[in-house]
Scaffold this active site. Structure first.
Site, PDB file in Angstrom:
ATOM      1  N   HIS A 112      47.252  19.869  64.720  1.00 33.39           N
ATOM      2  CA  HIS A 112      48.096  21.041  64.467  1.00 33.39           C
ATOM      3  C   HIS A 112      48.230  21.842  65.756  1.00 33.39           C
ATOM      4  O   HIS A 112      47.290  21.901  66.559  1.00 33.39           O
ATOM      5  CB  HIS A 112      47.463  21.903  63.374  1.00 33.39           C
ATOM      6  CG  HIS A 112      48.382  22.919  62.793  1.00 33.39           C
ATOM      7  ND1 HIS A 112      48.573  24.153  63.369  1.00 33.39           N
ATOM      8  CD2 HIS A 112      49.171  22.880  61.689  1.00 33.39           C
ATOM      9  CE1 HIS A 112      49.434  24.839  62.637  1.00 33.39           C
ATOM     10  NE2 HIS A 112      49.817  24.085  61.619  1.00 33.39           N
ATOM     11  N   PHE A 163      57.356  27.313  61.135  1.00 29.53           N
ATOM     12  CA  PHE A 163      56.986  27.631  62.515  1.00 29.53           C
ATOM     13  C   PHE A 163      57.946  28.599  63.202  1.00 29.53           C
ATOM     14  O   PHE A 163      57.648  29.113  64.273  1.00 29.53           O
ATOM     15  CB  PHE A 163      56.831  26.360  63.380  1.00 29.53           C
ATOM     16  CG  PHE A 163      55.703  25.473  62.953  1.00 29.53           C
ATOM     17  CD1 PHE A 163      54.382  25.833  63.199  1.00 29.53           C
ATOM     18  CD2 PHE A 163      55.945  24.275  62.299  1.00 29.53           C
ATOM     19  CE1 PHE A 163      53.332  25.017  62.801  1.00 29.53           C
ATOM     20  CE2 PHE A 163      54.906  23.446  61.895  1.00 29.53           C
ATOM     21  CZ  PHE A 163      53.594  23.821  62.149  1.00 29.53           C
ATOM     22  N   ASP A 195      52.731  27.197  54.915  1.00 26.03           N
ATOM     23  CA  ASP A 195      53.416  28.282  54.200  1.00 26.03           C
ATOM     24  C   ASP A 195      53.951  29.278  55.226  1.00 26.03           C
ATOM     25  O   ASP A 195      53.615  29.212  56.409  1.00 26.03           O
ATOM     26  CB  ASP A 195      52.520  28.945  53.152  1.00 26.03           C
ATOM     27  CG  ASP A 195      51.286  29.602  53.730  1.00 26.03           C
ATOM     28  OD1 ASP A 195      50.559  30.228  52.965  1.00 26.03           O
ATOM     29  OD2 ASP A 195      51.032  29.489  54.952  1.00 26.03           O
ATOM     30  N   TYR A 235      54.927  32.602  57.587  1.00 27.86           N
ATOM     31  CA  TYR A 235      54.196  33.702  58.209  1.00 27.86           C
ATOM     32  C   TYR A 235      54.182  34.879  57.231  1.00 27.86           C
ATOM     33  O   TYR A 235      55.161  35.111  56.513  1.00 27.86           O
ATOM     34  CB  TYR A 235      54.871  34.129  59.501  1.00 27.86           C
ATOM     35  CG  TYR A 235      54.918  33.061  60.567  1.00 27.86           C
ATOM     36  CD1 TYR A 235      53.752  32.510  61.094  1.00 27.86           C
ATOM     37  CD2 TYR A 235      56.140  32.611  61.064  1.00 27.86           C
ATOM     38  CE1 TYR A 235      53.808  31.530  62.089  1.00 27.86           C
ATOM     39  CE2 TYR A 235      56.194  31.639  62.060  1.00 27.86           C
ATOM     40  CZ  TYR A 235      55.032  31.104  62.561  1.00 27.86           C
ATOM     41  OH  TYR A 235      55.087  30.145  63.542  1.00 27.86           O
TER      42      TYR A 235
END
Length: 221
Positions: free
Chosen positions: A187, A78, A65, A67
């Protein structure tokens, strides 16, 4: 709620826009943006699609989701806006890129340049309430973005899916592995990256090797 999306995606996803869950989702989002501070800005909710048309898409990166702090989210997973301090995950993405490709650390974390080359930077949830990570999960966005992944898998061939972390890897079931290329890793967040599951994955060079073999233009990461 009046939200527009690139015409190429409008055509592909027209069925989803007619579904009851989507109507409920838009009603919820409209209320949230009126009553609370939410990110990204309303006109950037579908930026991932606007910067990467359906017919140009050749690589997909899946995030979770947006920031949730001010001025960070710009609708691309990202990615952050220009002149914004890089979040830890994005710093690790650029660290791996530097090791993999020898490219110097960039001055900006805005990934629009990737999107413009055919990289769909797709968050599973496209909005979030300020300072409340995950606050818009399980409201309908996942149904929509899962439909996006399934549509890409069904309608296109030889896409490269980059699945970073456990959450993204769960999307494997939506992708026809016989038609597409799936690269998985840990990740890039510090917890996972520092355990050795992200650094050394070399997804940037591997993606370009696949694209080159297919006769497609590689990505200038």
């Amino acid at each position: 709620m009046d939200i527009t999306i690139h015409t190429s995606w409008q055509k592909q996803l027209s069925h989803e826009f007619k579904q009851p869950y989507y109507t409920d989702l838009m009603r919820f989002i409209k209320k949230e943006y009126i009553q609370n501070t939410c990110y990204p800005p309303r006109n950037e909710i579908f930026s991932a699609f606007d910067h990467c048309p359906f017919d140009k898409t050749k690589v997909i990166i899946i995030g979770q989701d947006p920031y949730h702090r001010p001025n960070q989210a710009n609708g691309l997973c990202f990615s952050v806006n220009d002149r914004v301090l890089l979040p830890p995950s994005l710093r690790n993405i650029f660290n791996e890129r530097e090791t993999d490709l020898g490219k110097p650390f960039p001055s900006s974390g805005n990934l629009q340049r990737w999107a413009g080359q055919g990289v769909l930077l797709l968050n599973a949830t496209l909005t979030v309430r300020a300072y409340e990570a995950g606050s818009h999960q399980n409201k309908g966005w996942e149904l929509f973005t899962n439909a996006v992944i399934k549509k890409l898998s069904a309608q296109k061939n030889d896409l490269v899916f980059l699945l970073w972390g456990g959450f993204a890897k769960k999307k494997t079931v939506l992708i026809d592995a016989g038609k597409h290329h799936i690269l998985t890793s840990g990740h890039p967040s510090p917890l996972s990256a520092n355990r050795g599951y992200w650094f050394g994955s070399r997804h940037f060079s591997k993606t370009n090797a696949i694209l080159t073999k297919l006769g497609k233009r590689s990505i200038d990461w």
